[in-house]
Design an enzyme around this catalytic site. Structure first.
Site, PDB file in Angstrom:
ATOM      1  N   ARG A  98     -20.566   6.033   4.935  1.00 27.53           N
ATOM      2  CA  ARG A  98     -20.715   7.162   5.853  1.00 27.53           C
ATOM      3  C   ARG A  98     -21.283   8.381   5.146  1.00 27.53           C
ATOM      4  NH1 ARG A  98     -18.344   9.334  10.652  1.00 27.53           N
ATOM      5  NH2 ARG A  98     -17.194   7.398  11.000  1.00 27.53           N
ATOM      6  N   TYR A 158      -8.578  -2.691  19.862  1.00 26.85           N
ATOM      7  CA  TYR A 158      -9.133  -3.268  18.636  1.00 26.85           C
ATOM      8  C   TYR A 158      -9.288  -4.779  18.784  1.00 26.85           C
ATOM      9  CZ  TYR A 158      -9.378  -4.440  13.614  1.00 26.85           C
ATOM     10  OH  TYR A 158      -9.740  -4.920  12.385  1.00 26.85           O
ATOM     11  N   THR A 165      -5.601  -2.734   2.473  1.00 26.94           N
ATOM     12  CA  THR A 165      -6.646  -1.714   2.505  1.00 26.94           C
ATOM     13  C   THR A 165      -6.080  -0.430   3.090  1.00 26.94           C
ATOM     14  OG1 THR A 165      -7.380  -2.295   4.740  1.00 26.94           O
ATOM     15  CG2 THR A 165      -8.404  -3.489   2.900  1.00 26.94           C
TER      16      THR A 165
END
Length: 254
Positions: free
Chosen positions: A39, A152, A187
């Site tokens: 990003r 999701y 993560t």
């Protein structure tokens, strides 16, 4: 030297952290020319410095024009992209009873639309050369349902469906299309989900983590490098007959 043999130009989206970073690291170590897409330019540059990636580009993947420009820049700075790893994505939590259309649209905009846009950008060159590998990091949420992440799950199911449909279309062209579906992985995405659930439910983090890992016979989070190894295999010449698959990396949960 054929494209199937080293070196190849591989682009990994969302490569500044987590599974994307682990994947970029594995592919750099294999001798491939790796472009890191993140990003922010700073995030991408940091990964290049630490891993030795060849090219860095920055884009918000939800901005279709910026993503296309970044992919074009990567191809100009190196070779056409031979392998695309769609890793960028994210999750929001909410009970389905409280889920609104806006959240569903945000999940589709983050997890599905960039996959399609990136594929459309790199596909002409892949078809022209008769070789390509498209690997998308989906999720076991694309293969089953989980509580609190209905939007999701819907988005990841859509990614798996897109993978399977595109694989059928491209099978004669030399371009394979597959999805890797990790379970709960160690993560910051999972860490963030635990943070939000802890705040919303008031439950202890250890109890929430135990629920995340309880369905996995290994009784632990999946490691990012374990997912990266699966991606590396799918990107290689030995997986040339593997297409349209959604491979679960989840320690036997499915």
């Amino acid at each position: 030297m054929t494209i199937e043999r080293r070196p190849r130009h591989i682009l990994v989206t969302g490569a500044s952290r987590g599974i994307g970073r682990a994947t970029a690291e594995r592919l750099v170590a294999s001798g491939d020319t790796v472009t890191v897409l993140a990003r922010s330019q700073d995030g991408a540059e940091q990964v290049r410095a630490e891993l030795g990636a060849a090219v860095v580009v920055a884009a918000d993947v939800t901005d279709a024009s910026a993503l296309e420009e970044a992919l074009g820049t990567a191809a100009k700075r190196s070779d056409p992209i031979h392998v695309l790893v769609n890793n960028a994505g994210g999750a929001e939590t909410a009970l389905v009873s409280r889920l609104d259309v806006d959240q569903l649209r945000r999940m589709m905009a983050l997890n599905v639309e960039p996959v399609l846009n990136a594929i459309r950008s790199v596909l002409p060159a892949m078809k022209e050369h008769g070789f390509g590998r498209i690997v998308t990091i989906a999720s076991t949420a694309g293969l089953k349902g989980y509580p609190y992440v209905g939007a999701y799950c819907a988005a990841k199911h859509a990614v798996v469906g897109l993978t399977r449909a595109l694989a059928q279309e491209l099978a004669p062209t030399g371009v394979t299309v597959n999805a890797v579906c990790p379970g709960y992985t160690d993560t910051d995405l999972v860490s963030g989900s635990l943070d939000r659930l802890e705040q919303k439910t008031g439950r202890a983090r250890a109890d929430l983590l135990a629920e995340f890992t309880g369905a996995n016979p290994l009784v632990r989070l999946i490691r990012p490098d374990e997912v990266a190894d699966c991606v590396r295999w799918l990107a290689g010449a030995g997986a040339s007959s593997i297409t349209g698959q959604a491979i679960a990396v989840v320690g036997g949960e499915l």
